[in-house]
Write a protein that holds these residues in place. Structure first.
Motif, short mmCIF file in Angstrom:
data_model
loop_
_atom_site.label_atom_id
_atom_site.label_comp_id
_atom_site.label_asym_id
_atom_site.label_seq_id
_atom_site.Cartn_x
_atom_site.Cartn_y
_atom_site.Cartn_z
N ALA A 79 0.57 -1.41 -0.17
CA ALA A 79 0.12 0.04 0.12
C ALA A 79 0.93 1.18 0.32
O ALA A 79 0.58 2.46 -0.90
CB ALA A 79 -1.62 0.39 1.49
N LEU A 80 1.88 1.23 1.22
CA LEU A 80 2.81 2.70 0.66
C LEU A 80 3.56 2.63 -0.61
O LEU A 80 3.53 3.74 -0.87
CB LEU A 80 3.61 1.89 1.77
N ALA A 99 -3.27 5.77 4.40
CA ALA A 99 -3.95 4.28 3.24
C ALA A 99 -3.70 3.34 3.47
O ALA A 99 -4.40 2.66 3.48
CB ALA A 99 -3.12 4.67 1.66
N SER A 100 -2.18 2.60 4.55
CA SER A 100 -2.06 1.52 4.85
C SER A 100 -3.00 1.53 5.58
O SER A 100 -3.35 0.16 5.95
CB SER A 100 -0.85 1.83 5.45
N SER A 141 4.80 12.38 1.87
CA SER A 141 4.39 11.60 1.15
C SER A 141 4.47 10.08 2.11
O SER A 141 3.13 9.30 1.74
CB SER A 141 5.77 10.97 -0.21
N LEU A 142 5.31 9.67 3.05
CA LEU A 142 5.57 9.16 4.03
C LEU A 142 4.03 8.53 4.09
O LEU A 142 3.63 7.53 5.65
CB LEU A 142 6.58 8.57 4.59
N LEU A 143 3.56 9.66 5.39
CA LEU A 143 3.06 9.84 5.97
C LEU A 143 1.53 9.82 5.43
O LEU A 143 0.74 8.87 5.51
CB LEU A 143 2.86 11.03 6.50
N LEU A 154 -6.46 -2.37 -5.71
CA LEU A 154 -8.14 -1.81 -6.16
C LEU A 154 -8.54 -0.69 -4.73
O LEU A 154 -9.03 0.03 -5.32
CB LEU A 154 -9.36 -3.12 -6.30
N GLU A 155 -8.12 -1.03 -3.13
CA GLU A 155 -8.76 -0.32 -2.59
C GLU A 155 -8.07 1.72 -2.87
O GLU A 155 -8.22 2.08 -2.78
CB GLU A 155 -8.26 -0.64 -1.23
N VAL A 156 -6.35 1.04 -2.67
CA VAL A 156 -5.62 2.41 -2.06
C VAL A 156 -5.92 2.96 -3.57
O VAL A 156 -6.29 4.63 -3.38
CB VAL A 156 -4.31 1.65 -2.61
N PRO A 157 -6.05 3.38 -4.52
CA PRO A 157 -6.26 3.99 -5.90
C PRO A 157 -8.09 4.88 -5.57
O PRO A 157 -8.03 5.72 -5.35
CB PRO A 157 -6.70 3.61 -7.37
N VAL A 158 -8.63 3.83 -4.84
CA VAL A 158 -9.97 4.23 -4.48
C VAL A 158 -10.14 5.37 -3.38
O VAL A 158 -10.62 7.06 -3.23
CB VAL A 158 -11.24 2.97 -4.41
N TYR A 159 -9.30 5.50 -2.81
CA TYR A 159 -9.13 5.20 -0.81
C TYR A 159 -8.40 7.06 -1.86
O TYR A 159 -9.26 7.87 -1.03
CB TYR A 159 -8.20 5.18 -0.60
#
Length: 494
Positions: free
Chosen positions: A97-98, A129-130, A122-124, A155-160
């Motif tokens: 996810a990162l 997202a993670s 960016s890490l934050l 699939l979740e990270v782009p939607v998030y």
């Protein structure tokens, strides 16, 4: 190809492909912001002198990372046969996810030559997202294969990321601790995913959904880590020293209230006045979620304490009376009870943020009003100059308090709708055979994914023993059983 799949499995094939693609994308597009000879500009076009540092927030970034890996990871070790997978999957999904988030978040800071720049900030964002992905994992923990979970993250990270950008940047809502865009989104995405990835209605609990004294103790370690580091999670993005300090204090007070009231109400509803580990491991943390959206806004200590007490009671009662009802009526399985720790408290926090916005004014917030609600600032600089504010405030949209409250409401509705629909679609996608769907006898079993340890491998194969701790199996859900309810499939919450 069939022989390769039989030899290494779908996870290794998909994992190698995904990492190779990500590595190529990083090689082609990603750079640090402090490359010698380059000057990064901020959103106004001026030189960004702080972009290559980020060291001011790095201590809190470390706190958030500990919260994600140690807190969430150990909290999910309550399943006595799935502890290795709970910790391992936490580390695996966070690493994926990162990487994806660094690419997606970096698009907004793309330079003229198409380079994506990354910073400590960016890490934050990647950790946030993670967190959403791990919350979703809690809804299907033990009932999905690692291959399916790779696709969950993909699939979740782009939607998030899309939803967070829409809510925070386009609609301009206030959500300091991510109760709306992280907790509520992750919970309802996971529930939608769970509904479609496991479509059969299980009226009887799975025999391996149980805990013992050891697994409960390890899960409590996760609870304690989350409790300690939650103030950093809620305060790290709050603007202004006064508001950031207030966010830390408000989160502590809300956690104090939810913790005490969880013990009280857990004892109240138990026929013998005892505490239930499920409640203590999870509902004690509900104050951190409940105060998240307004962490830097609450102006009085009693308000944060009352909020924590209320959401602690809500989470505890939800675990007792709502979980089994959802399983029977809707066929909705929620292994970790994320609805009760993240979903409902997230909605509660959203409602509080709507109320706070509707009463926001210079009278209540003073000089901090436009710092906390930037889009409520006047549209022209001359009006701002007349206010003689002690801090520099950029022109906003001139929103009224009612308009800001409506935007908070709209963002909450969009988040819930997008999370449920995207989660359901994702759950349907991963049911194909190439995603390595597992059967009911294979669920909640570390041995399916992990090489056996020395002690386990040296155990003689003869005379299989019944590995069930009967006293603990029946005592962990005693609050449900003695109240006349059937034991729930969900034993815990994230």
């Amino acid at each position: 190809m069939v022989s390769l799949v039989e030899r290494v499995g779908w996870f290794a094939i998909y994992g190698t492909t995904i990492q190779s693609v990500l590595l190529l994308l990083f090689m082609a597009f990603v750079q640090y912001s402090n490359v010698p000879g380059r000057t990064l500009t901020n959103h106004t076009g001026a030189a960004d002198v702080s972009s290559d540092a980020g060291l001011d927030v790095y201590p809190m970034v470390g706190d958030v990372q500990v919260m994600i890996l140690v807190g969430f990871g150990f909290l999910m070790t309550f399943l006595r046969h799935y502890g290795h997978s709970a910790l391992g999957l936490t580390l695996l999904l966070t690493s994926l996810a990162l990487q994806i988030t660094l690419l997606l978040e970096g698009v907004s800071s793309t330079t003229a030559n198409g380079t994506i720049t990354i910073t400590i900030h960016s890490l934050l964002n990647g950790n946030f997202a993670s967190a959403a992905c791990l919350i979703s994992l809690g809804a299907v923990l033990g009932r999905t294969s690692p291959t399916q979970l790779l696709f969950l993250v993909l699939l979740e990270v782009p939607v998030y990321t899309l939803n967070a950008h829409l809510c925070l940047n386009v609609l301009g809502i206030v959500d300091h601790g991510g109760s709306i865009v992280i907790h509520a989104f992750g919970a309802f995405f996971g529930l939608g995913f769970s509904k479609f990835v496991t479509r059969s209605v299980m009226l009887m609990p799975h025999p391996k959904v149980s805990s013992n004294a050891t697994s409960d103790t390890f899960s409590m370690i996760g609870t304690l880590f989350l409790w300690v580091y939650w103030p950093s999670f809620n305060a790290v993005l709050v603007e202004g020293a006064a508001a950031k300090s207030r966010a830390v204090l408000n989160t502590y007070l809300a956690l104090l209230g939810s913790t005490f009231c969880t013990f009280v109400f857990s004892s109240w509803v138990h026929v013998r006045g005892k505490w239930t580990m499920t409640h203590v491991q999870n509902a004690t943390l509900a104050g951190g979620v409940g105060v998240g959206a307004v962490a830097g806004l609450i102006l009085y200590p009693w308000g944060a304490l009352l909020l924590g007490c209320s959401v602690g009671m809500l989470s505890t009662l939800s675990y007792i009376y709502l979980q089994r009802l959802l399983e029977i009526k809707l066929g909705l399985q929620d292994t970790c009870g994320v609805l009760h720790l993240h979903g409902l408290p997230g909605i509660f926090s959203a409602c509080v943020s709507i109320g706070a916005a509707s009463f926001a004014s210079l009278t209540t917030f003073g000089n901090e009003l436009f710092q906390q609600y930037p889009l409520m600032a006047p549209t022209n600089t001359s009006t701002l100059a007349e206010l003689e504010l002690p801090v520099v405030v950029a022109p906003g949209e001139g929103r009224s308090a009612v308009h800001q409250a409506l935007f908070q409401l709209l963002a909450t509705g969009i988040t819930l709708l997008l999370a449920v629909v995207a989660g359901a679609v994702s759950g349907f996608v991963v049911t194909f055979p190439s995603c390595q769907r597992i059967t009911r006898p294979q669920q909640y079993n570390d041995a399916l994914w992990w090489e056996a340890g020395d002690e386990e491998s040296e155990t003689p194969a003869a005379a299989p023993a019944i590995d069930v701790d009967f006293p603990k199996l029946f005592s962990v859900q005693v609050a449900h059983g003695e109240a006349g309810l059937r034991p729930s499939n969900a034993r815990n919450g994230m």
